[in-house]
Design a protein around this motif. Structure first.
Motif, PDB file in Angstrom:
ATOM      1  N   THR A 120       0.842  -1.188   0.000  1.00 22.50           N
ATOM      2  CA  THR A 120       0.000   0.000   0.000  1.00 22.50           C
ATOM      3  C   THR A 120       0.879   1.240   0.000  1.00 22.50           C
ATOM      4  O   THR A 120       1.829   1.329   0.783  1.00 22.50           O
ATOM      5  CB  THR A 120      -0.923   0.030   1.231  1.00 22.50           C
ATOM      6  N   ALA A 121       0.571   2.190  -0.878  1.00 20.48           N
ATOM      7  CA  ALA A 121       1.311   3.447  -0.942  1.00 20.48           C
ATOM      8  C   ALA A 121       0.327   4.599  -1.032  1.00 20.48           C
ATOM      9  O   ALA A 121      -0.539   4.611  -1.912  1.00 20.48           O
ATOM     10  CB  ALA A 121       2.258   3.462  -2.137  1.00 20.48           C
ATOM     11  N   THR A 122       0.467   5.570  -0.132  1.00 21.67           N
ATOM     12  CA  THR A 122      -0.407   6.749  -0.176  1.00 21.67           C
ATOM     13  C   THR A 122       0.262   7.913  -0.893  1.00 21.67           C
ATOM     14  O   THR A 122      -0.346   8.980  -1.022  1.00 21.67           O
ATOM     15  CB  THR A 122      -0.804   7.187   1.241  1.00 21.67           C
ATOM     16  N   LEU A 129      -2.670   1.548  -4.601  1.00 19.02           N
ATOM     17  CA  LEU A 129      -1.923   2.772  -4.875  1.00 19.02           C
ATOM     18  C   LEU A 129      -2.865   3.960  -4.754  1.00 19.02           C
ATOM     19  O   LEU A 129      -3.770   4.138  -5.575  1.00 19.02           O
ATOM     20  CB  LEU A 129      -1.297   2.701  -6.277  1.00 19.02           C
ATOM     21  N   LEU A 130      -2.625   4.784  -3.742  1.00 20.77           N
ATOM     22  CA  LEU A 130      -3.539   5.865  -3.412  1.00 20.77           C
ATOM     23  C   LEU A 130      -2.977   7.242  -3.721  1.00 20.77           C
ATOM     24  O   LEU A 130      -3.574   8.257  -3.371  1.00 20.77           O
ATOM     25  CB  LEU A 130      -3.908   5.787  -1.921  1.00 20.77           C
ATOM     26  N   GLY A 131      -1.811   7.304  -4.334  1.00 19.57           N
ATOM     27  CA  GLY A 131      -1.190   8.589  -4.622  1.00 19.57           C
ATOM     28  C   GLY A 131      -1.942   9.371  -5.680  1.00 19.57           C
ATOM     29  O   GLY A 131      -2.468   8.808  -6.642  1.00 19.57           O
ATOM     30  N   THR A 132      -2.000  10.682  -5.503  1.00 16.67           N
ATOM     31  CA  THR A 132      -2.611  11.579  -6.490  1.00 16.67           C
ATOM     32  C   THR A 132      -1.720  12.816  -6.636  1.00 16.67           C
ATOM     33  O   THR A 132      -1.049  13.201  -5.672  1.00 16.67           O
ATOM     34  CB  THR A 132      -4.019  12.025  -6.041  1.00 16.67           C
ATOM     35  N   PRO A 133      -1.667  13.457  -7.798  1.00 21.37           N
ATOM     36  CA  PRO A 133      -2.377  13.100  -9.039  1.00 21.37           C
ATOM     37  C   PRO A 133      -1.752  11.922  -9.784  1.00 21.37           C
ATOM     38  O   PRO A 133      -2.342  11.401 -10.714  1.00 21.37           O
ATOM     39  CB  PRO A 133      -2.278  14.375  -9.858  1.00 21.37           C
ATOM     40  N   VAL A 134      -0.523  11.522  -9.390  1.00 18.01           N
ATOM     41  CA  VAL A 134       0.140  10.381 -10.023  1.00 18.01           C
ATOM     42  C   VAL A 134       0.273   9.274  -8.987  1.00 18.01           C
ATOM     43  O   VAL A 134       0.806   9.488  -7.892  1.00 18.01           O
ATOM     44  CB  VAL A 134       1.527  10.764 -10.568  1.00 18.01           C
ATOM     45  N   ALA A 135      -0.209   8.093  -9.324  1.00 17.85           N
ATOM     46  CA  ALA A 135      -0.113   6.959  -8.404  1.00 17.85           C
ATOM     47  C   ALA A 135       1.131   6.121  -8.677  1.00 17.85           C
ATOM     48  O   ALA A 135       1.787   5.654  -7.738  1.00 17.85           O
ATOM     49  CB  ALA A 135      -1.358   6.087  -8.512  1.00 17.85           C
ATOM     50  N   LEU A 136       1.466   5.927  -9.965  1.00 16.09           N
ATOM     51  CA  LEU A 136       2.575   5.042 -10.323  1.00 16.09           C
ATOM     52  C   LEU A 136       3.279   5.589 -11.551  1.00 16.09           C
ATOM     53  O   LEU A 136       2.631   5.902 -12.551  1.00 16.09           O
ATOM     54  CB  LEU A 136       2.057   3.628 -10.605  1.00 16.09           C
ATOM     55  N   ARG A 137       4.613   5.697 -11.463  1.00 17.01           N
ATOM     56  CA  ARG A 137       5.423   6.086 -12.614  1.00 17.01           C
ATOM     57  C   ARG A 137       6.430   4.976 -12.886  1.00 17.01           C
ATOM     58  O   ARG A 137       7.321   4.731 -12.068  1.00 17.01           O
ATOM     59  CB  ARG A 137       6.171   7.397 -12.362  1.00 17.01           C
ATOM     60  N   VAL A 138       6.269   4.316 -14.026  1.00 23.70           N
ATOM     61  CA  VAL A 138       7.250   3.343 -14.505  1.00 23.70           C
ATOM     62  C   VAL A 138       7.711   3.870 -15.855  1.00 23.70           C
ATOM     63  O   VAL A 138       7.089   3.628 -16.886  1.00 23.70           O
ATOM     64  CB  VAL A 138       6.643   1.932 -14.614  1.00 23.70           C
ATOM     65  N   PRO A 160      -8.567  -0.130  -8.558  1.00 21.73           N
ATOM     66  CA  PRO A 160      -8.012   0.841  -9.511  1.00 21.73           C
ATOM     67  C   PRO A 160      -7.226   1.925  -8.790  1.00 21.73           C
ATOM     68  O   PRO A 160      -7.694   2.473  -7.782  1.00 21.73           O
ATOM     69  CB  PRO A 160      -9.275   1.409 -10.181  1.00 21.73           C
ATOM     70  N   PRO A 161      -6.014   2.232  -9.242  1.00 22.54           N
ATOM     71  CA  PRO A 161      -5.220   3.292  -8.604  1.00 22.54           C
ATOM     72  C   PRO A 161      -5.955   4.625  -8.586  1.00 22.54           C
ATOM     73  O   PRO A 161      -6.725   4.946  -9.502  1.00 22.54           O
ATOM     74  CB  PRO A 161      -3.961   3.351  -9.469  1.00 22.54           C
ATOM     75  N   ALA A 162      -5.683   5.406  -7.529  1.00 16.49           N
ATOM     76  CA  ALA A 162      -6.389   6.676  -7.367  1.00 16.49           C
ATOM     77  C   ALA A 162      -5.924   7.725  -8.366  1.00 16.49           C
ATOM     78  O   ALA A 162      -6.686   8.618  -8.733  1.00 16.49           O
ATOM     79  CB  ALA A 162      -6.199   7.190  -5.941  1.00 16.49           C
ATOM     80  N   GLY A 163      -4.681   7.643  -8.809  1.00 19.75           N
ATOM     81  CA  GLY A 163      -4.136   8.644  -9.714  1.00 19.75           C
ATOM     82  C   GLY A 163      -3.683   8.041 -11.033  1.00 19.75           C
ATOM     83  O   GLY A 163      -3.955   6.884 -11.363  1.00 19.75           O
ATOM     84  N   LEU A 164      -2.963   8.843 -11.785  1.00 14.75           N
ATOM     85  CA  LEU A 164      -2.447   8.449 -13.099  1.00 14.75           C
ATOM     86  C   LEU A 164      -1.405   7.344 -12.964  1.00 14.75           C
ATOM     87  O   LEU A 164      -0.588   7.347 -12.043  1.00 14.75           O
ATOM     88  CB  LEU A 164      -1.820   9.679 -13.772  1.00 14.75           C
TER      89      LEU A 164
END
Length: 625
Positions: free
Chosen positions: A376-378, A399-408, A423-427
């Motif tokens: 879990t990541a906020t 994945l709860l980060g906003t506006p970007v939840a995950l950057r690969v 579904p992730p909260a952000g992009l």
């Protein structure tokens, strides 16, 4: 009066007993009687005290009150000095002395000065109560420094200074050891280990400006262990060389306004263990550290809200990173790290709202990198410019980060798994990433995706094109590459129809952002030939126009231009009007009039339009094939 050649004039009863007991190597119990420090020095240094005598002379004094100065500075003493349960009123001075075994077990001292001393054996301070500095700067101790159950109390000052000391055994400071003040081991050499399991250490003030345990550039050939210890202040092993492991399992480190544990550029051969209930409040640093075997963070708690919970940029780990079920409040950063084994964050909780929870820019992982199964990541999870030898996994992650939840981004991985718990909260960004297998789940697709530049050899599950187009529709902007990549995936799977549908959808989406003339031209291409990906539409239009013209001209044939002329054929005449290049001789031989003339114009324009759009569409389709 003499005792074995020692002038004992002026000695009290306890001092006489001490002189006699020393010769026989027997302990002397005084029940609190006074013994002068100068007498102890005279007994130890008396002429003729042979080291080879039997029984061997030993000064062993129990329960005495030692008054005056005990000064053995610049003196060589060949016999053990054992003062147990004694109350020493003045700081013993062993500056530049050479001593044998020394013990102050269970004694009370105002301090100890043994800078540059040499002790051929242990320095035993077991259970001692020392209310001033223990100065061992430059000392050489062939045995161990024994501090179990000792209490060192110099609030805000230096409790133990062993800078550049050489210890031939272990430093034992567990089992009830308590220290109020700082411990300095700068450039010390310890042949054994530093074992402080269960110790209680608190610092503060000027003496701890480099850390409550300041062991920068230390060399420890064994391990550094503080299992279950409680430390208020900084532990610093910067530039240290540790042959064994650094172990703080179950320990509590508290330095909320600064660094709690510093291992920058340290070399630790047998692993770093911050697991099984280890709680660190303050920054944990391992910048450019070199660690062998394992970095064990499983079940640890790292708190530094708004800052770095763990800063391990440049970490070189020859083994596994086990971060399962860790709790981090603040950013976990491993920029440009090198990990030869697996990276495991299953079940970990990383909280840094509004910032990065996990940053692994430039990391090279020789095996898997798991942020899955309850991870879990906020804050934002960032895996950029990374190389993962096997699988990069986010299955079951929240994945709860906003506006970007995950950057690969700009990352290489054999497999990328993204069946999120929800579904992730952000992009979710996958830009310019190279993947062998991309596996996801439709139920957990993010609301927003950035897929520009992503490449993959295959994708699971193999969904119908309509569903994958729904997936692509979540990407902002209009980059053509994700559509081309998906079409290539379908072609590789042998589904050319799905590939054409994807490319057709790409053109439709691009049309929406153009100017009105380009949108009109695009719309015309779409309805006629489907941008070249629906050639049957052209045949349909041709057949419809051909039927219309044939019927209309059959009912009312055009007038011959010359007589005699060719026989009129309504079907061929219509074809002659529709096909702008081919001529069958009918169009030039007959002249339509009235409403038929307008129909002929429509058929000619339709023919040219159909030919032009078909050529443009087919050319585009062929160029993308």
């Amino acid at each position: 009066m003499t005792v074995d050649g020692l002038d004992t004039a002026g000695f009290n009863e306890a001092e006489l007993a001490l002189a006699a007991g020393f010769v026989r190597g027997e302990p002397v119990r005084t029940d609190g009687a006074e013994v002068r420090g100068s007498v102890i020095a005279r007994v130890l240094c008396r002429p003729g005290a042979e080291t080879g005598a039997w029984p061997r002379p030993v000064l062993r004094l129990i329960g005495a009150r030692i008054t005056g100065e005990l000064d053995l500075s610049f003196v060589e003493v060949a016999h053990p000095l054992i003062l147990e349960d004694c109350d020493v009123e003045q700081t013993p001075g062993f500056y530049w002395s050479r001593l044998n075994f020394v013990s102050f077990r269970n004694s009370r001292l105002p301090g100890l000065l043994a800078a540059n001393a040499t002790i051929d054996g242990h320095l035993r301070l077991l259970g001692a109560r020392i209310d001033g500095e223990v100065n061992l700067k430059g000392a050489k101790i062939t045995g161990g420094l024994l501090l179990n159950r000792a209490h060192l109390t110099v609030p805000g000052g230096m409790a133990l200074d062993a800078e550049r000391a050489e210890i031939g055994g272990d430093i034992l400071a567990g089992s009830g050891f308590r220290m109020s003040g700082a411990m300095r081991l700068f450039q010390a050499t310890i042949a054994g280990g530093v074992l402080m399991d269960g110790a209680v250490v608190e610092g503060g003030g000027e003496g701890s400006r480099y850390g409550v345990i300041a062991a920068d550039s230390v060399e420890i050939r064994g391990g550094f262990s503080m299992r279950g210890a409680a430390v208020a202040g900084e532990i610093s092993l910067r530039h240290g060389r540790i042959g064994g492991a650094v172990t703080l399992s179950g320990a509590t480190l508290d330095n909320p306004d600064g660094v709690a544990l510093r291992l920058d550029r340290a070399e630790v051969n047998a692993g770093v263990n911050l697991h099984d209930g280890c709680v660190i409040t303050g920054e944990t640093r391992m910048v450019s550290a070199q660690v062998g075997r394992t970095l064990r963070l499983r079940g640890g708690t790292f708190r530094n809200p708004g800052g770095f919970a763990l800063l391990a940029d440049g970490l070189a780990l020859d083994g596994n990173l086990d971060g399962q079920e860790l709790v981090a409040e603040g950013e976990v950063s491993i920029i440009e790290g090198r990990v030869t084994g697996p990276i495991k964050f299953e079940g970990a909780s990383m909280s840094n709202p509004g910032g990065r929870s996990l940053r692994t820019t430039g990391i090279v992982a020789g095996s898997i990198m798991n942020c899955c199964d309850g991870f879990t990541a906020t804050g934002r999870v960032s895996v950029t410019s990374a190389k993962v030898g096997s699988t990069l996994c986010f299955d079951g992650a929240t994945l709860l980060g906003t506006p970007v939840a995950l950057r690969v981004v700009r990352t290489e991985a054999g497999t990328l798994r993204m069946s999120f718990a929800e579904p992730p909260a952000g992009l979710v960004e996958l830009r310019h990433t190279r993947i062998g297998l991309l596996r996801d789940a439709r139920a957990s697709w993010p609301a927003a995706l950035d897929l520009d530049g992503v490449t993959y050899q295959t994708m699971e599950p193999l969904l119908p094109a309509a569903q994958r187009l729904e997936w692509l529709a979540r990407a902002p902007g209009l980059p053509p590459q994700p559509y081309e990549q998906l079409a290539a995936h379908y072609r590789q799977a042998g589904d050319d129809a799905a590939a054409r549908r994807v490319l057709h959808a790409r053109q439709q989406r691009q049309r929406a952002s153009g100017s009105w003339p380009s949108r009109a031209w695009g719309w015309l291409q779409d309805i006629t030939v489907g941008y070249g990906y629906r050639p049957q539409r052209a045949a349909g239009w041709l057949a419809a126009l051909l039927a219309l013209g044939t019927i209309a001209f059959s009912l009312r044939p055009p007038v011959p231009i010359t007589s005699p002329g060719p026989h009129f054929n309504a079907l061929i005449y219509t074809l002659d009007l529709l096909l702008p290049v081919v001529s069958f001789g009918q169009e030039t031989a007959f002249e339509p009039r009235g409403g038929q003339q307008w129909l002929a114009y429509v058929l000619i324009i339709a023919g040219w339009t159909l030919a032009t759009t078909a050529a443009a569409g087919f050319t585009r389709a062929m160029s993308r094939s």
